[in-house]
Design an enzyme around this catalytic site. Sequence first.
Site, PDB file in Angstrom:
ATOM      1  N   GLY A  46       0.830  -1.198   0.000  1.00  5.82           N
ATOM      2  CA  GLY A  46       0.000   0.000   0.000  1.00  5.82           C
ATOM      3  C   GLY A  46       0.863   1.247   0.000  1.00  5.82           C
ATOM      4  O   GLY A  46       1.697   1.426   0.891  1.00  5.82           O
ATOM      5  N   GLY A  48      -0.437   4.518  -0.324  1.00  9.28           N
ATOM      6  CA  GLY A  48      -1.305   5.681  -0.189  1.00  9.28           C
ATOM      7  C   GLY A  48      -0.788   6.613   0.897  1.00  9.28           C
ATOM      8  O   GLY A  48       0.419   6.758   1.099  1.00  9.28           O
ATOM      9  N   ASP A  70       1.528  -1.917  -4.808  1.00  7.84           N
ATOM     10  CA  ASP A  70       0.297  -1.128  -4.891  1.00  7.84           C
ATOM     11  C   ASP A  70      -0.173  -1.158  -6.342  1.00  7.84           C
ATOM     12  O   ASP A  70       0.653  -1.182  -7.255  1.00  7.84           O
ATOM     13  CB  ASP A  70       0.533   0.314  -4.454  1.00  7.84           C
ATOM     14  CG  ASP A  70      -0.770   1.068  -4.170  1.00  7.84           C
ATOM     15  OD1 ASP A  70      -0.973   1.481  -3.018  1.00  7.84           O
ATOM     16  OD2 ASP A  70      -1.578   1.218  -5.107  1.00  7.84           O
ATOM     17  N   ASN A  78      -5.210  12.628  -3.308  1.00  8.39           N
ATOM     18  CA  ASN A  78      -4.095  12.037  -2.569  1.00  8.39           C
ATOM     19  C   ASN A  78      -3.077  13.077  -2.108  1.00  8.39           C
ATOM     20  O   ASN A  78      -2.337  12.848  -1.151  1.00  8.39           O
ATOM     21  CB  ASN A  78      -3.362  11.009  -3.435  1.00  8.39           C
ATOM     22  CG  ASN A  78      -4.237   9.860  -3.882  1.00  8.39           C
ATOM     23  OD1 ASN A  78      -4.185   9.447  -5.046  1.00  8.39           O
ATOM     24  ND2 ASN A  78      -5.039   9.329  -2.978  1.00  8.39           N
ATOM     25  N   LEU A  79      -3.020  14.205  -2.784  1.00  8.89           N
ATOM     26  CA  LEU A  79      -1.940  15.166  -2.570  1.00  8.89           C
ATOM     27  C   LEU A  79      -1.902  15.764  -1.163  1.00  8.89           C
ATOM     28  O   LEU A  79      -0.833  16.037  -0.630  1.00  8.89           O
ATOM     29  CB  LEU A  79      -2.016  16.295  -3.608  1.00  8.89           C
ATOM     30  CG  LEU A  79      -1.918  15.864  -5.076  1.00  8.89           C
ATOM     31  CD1 LEU A  79      -1.936  17.091  -5.980  1.00  8.89           C
ATOM     32  CD2 LEU A  79      -0.667  15.034  -5.326  1.00  8.89           C
ATOM     33  N   ALA A 144      -7.454  -7.639   1.720  1.00 10.29           N
ATOM     34  CA  ALA A 144      -6.003  -7.540   1.542  1.00 10.29           C
ATOM     35  C   ALA A 144      -5.288  -7.930   2.825  1.00 10.29           C
ATOM     36  O   ALA A 144      -4.258  -8.619   2.800  1.00 10.29           O
ATOM     37  CB  ALA A 144      -5.632  -6.127   1.122  1.00 10.29           C
ATOM     38  N   ARG A 145      -5.811  -7.495   3.967  1.00  9.73           N
ATOM     39  CA  ARG A 145      -5.204  -7.846   5.252  1.00  9.73           C
ATOM     40  C   ARG A 145      -5.253  -9.359   5.473  1.00  9.73           C
ATOM     41  O   ARG A 145      -4.302  -9.951   5.997  1.00  9.73           O
ATOM     42  CB  ARG A 145      -5.932  -7.132   6.395  1.00  9.73           C
ATOM     43  CG  ARG A 145      -5.652  -5.648   6.485  1.00  9.73           C
ATOM     44  CD  ARG A 145      -6.273  -5.043   7.731  1.00  9.73           C
ATOM     45  NE  ARG A 145      -5.887  -3.653   7.898  1.00  9.73           N
ATOM     46  CZ  ARG A 145      -6.589  -2.621   7.442  1.00  9.73           C
ATOM     47  NH1 ARG A 145      -7.732  -2.831   6.787  1.00  9.73           N
ATOM     48  NH2 ARG A 145      -6.163  -1.391   7.629  1.00  9.73           N
ATOM     49  N   CYS A 183      -7.724 -14.527  13.264  1.00  9.06           N
ATOM     50  CA  CYS A 183      -8.369 -15.051  14.477  1.00  9.06           C
ATOM     51  C   CYS A 183      -9.281 -14.024  15.151  1.00  9.06           C
ATOM     52  O   CYS A 183     -10.195 -14.390  15.897  1.00  9.06           O
ATOM     53  CB  CYS A 183      -7.309 -15.504  15.471  1.00  9.06           C
ATOM     54  SG  CYS A 183      -6.263 -16.830  14.848  1.00  9.06           S
ATOM     55  N   CYS A 199     -17.469 -12.566  -5.689  1.00 10.74           N
ATOM     56  CA  CYS A 199     -17.757 -11.852  -6.927  1.00 10.74           C
ATOM     57  C   CYS A 199     -16.905 -12.394  -8.067  1.00 10.74           C
ATOM     58  O   CYS A 199     -15.703 -12.596  -7.922  1.00 10.74           O
ATOM     59  CB  CYS A 199     -17.485 -10.357  -6.745  1.00 10.74           C
ATOM     60  SG  CYS A 199     -17.809  -9.396  -8.222  1.00 10.74           S
TER      61      CYS A 199
END
Length: 232
Positions: A46, A48, A70, A78-79, A144-145, A183, A199
């Site tokens: 990531g 970001g 990423d 984002n800036l 993702a985690r 967990c 999906c």
Amino acid sequence: IMKMEKKKKLKLTNANKKSEHWDDTFRLMSWWDADKVANSKVMVVGAGALGNEVLKNLALMNVGNIFIVDFDTIEYANLCRSVLFREKDIKRDKYKSLIAAERIKEMNPNIKVQAVNGDIMIDVGLGVFRRMDVIIGCVDNRIARLFINRYAYNTGKVWIDGAILNMSGQLNVYKNGISCYECALTETDWANIRTKLGCADVAQRNSSAGRVPTTPISSSIIAAMQVQEALK
């Protein structure tokens, strides 16, 4: 005159010798292991707002090998939260991972940086995880985690998860036999994950449900803690 010039050159040479290392200031700490840090390998998932701060800190601390993952491009929004991105990057339609890699290399030319424009769930294999000393998660979704957690578990690697929202943030360190992200998931969490994983359209799985309000303050604080834990 020639003797004076030689003396000046000698003084300049001696002055340069006094600061030969990027991390000279850190070496003043008795417990600092400069070689270990310079030879370490850290994966940052990531790039970001949170990832920007983590990468900046790793580069300044002279962490020798940084691997960035990423799949997103840089947007105007984002800036205000990303120290490594510039307005010109938006017009270039550049990927966050690639630009972040360029910028931290500019900050510290001593480090080695490799960037992957891809999805941590499908584009990075266990072989990459095995080569890392630690993984730092800067992602904004549970799927993702979940994948990072499983990959880290299968390779016996510690991973440090960070999350930010508004002016608050959260940090967790996951280590085999001690703690586990999966967990701690609730039934509601699992229901959301199964829905998204079921999906058929992979692109839709990665789509964002909307921007999450965060600030550069929260990302700076959480990222600093993540890097500090990584160094430990």
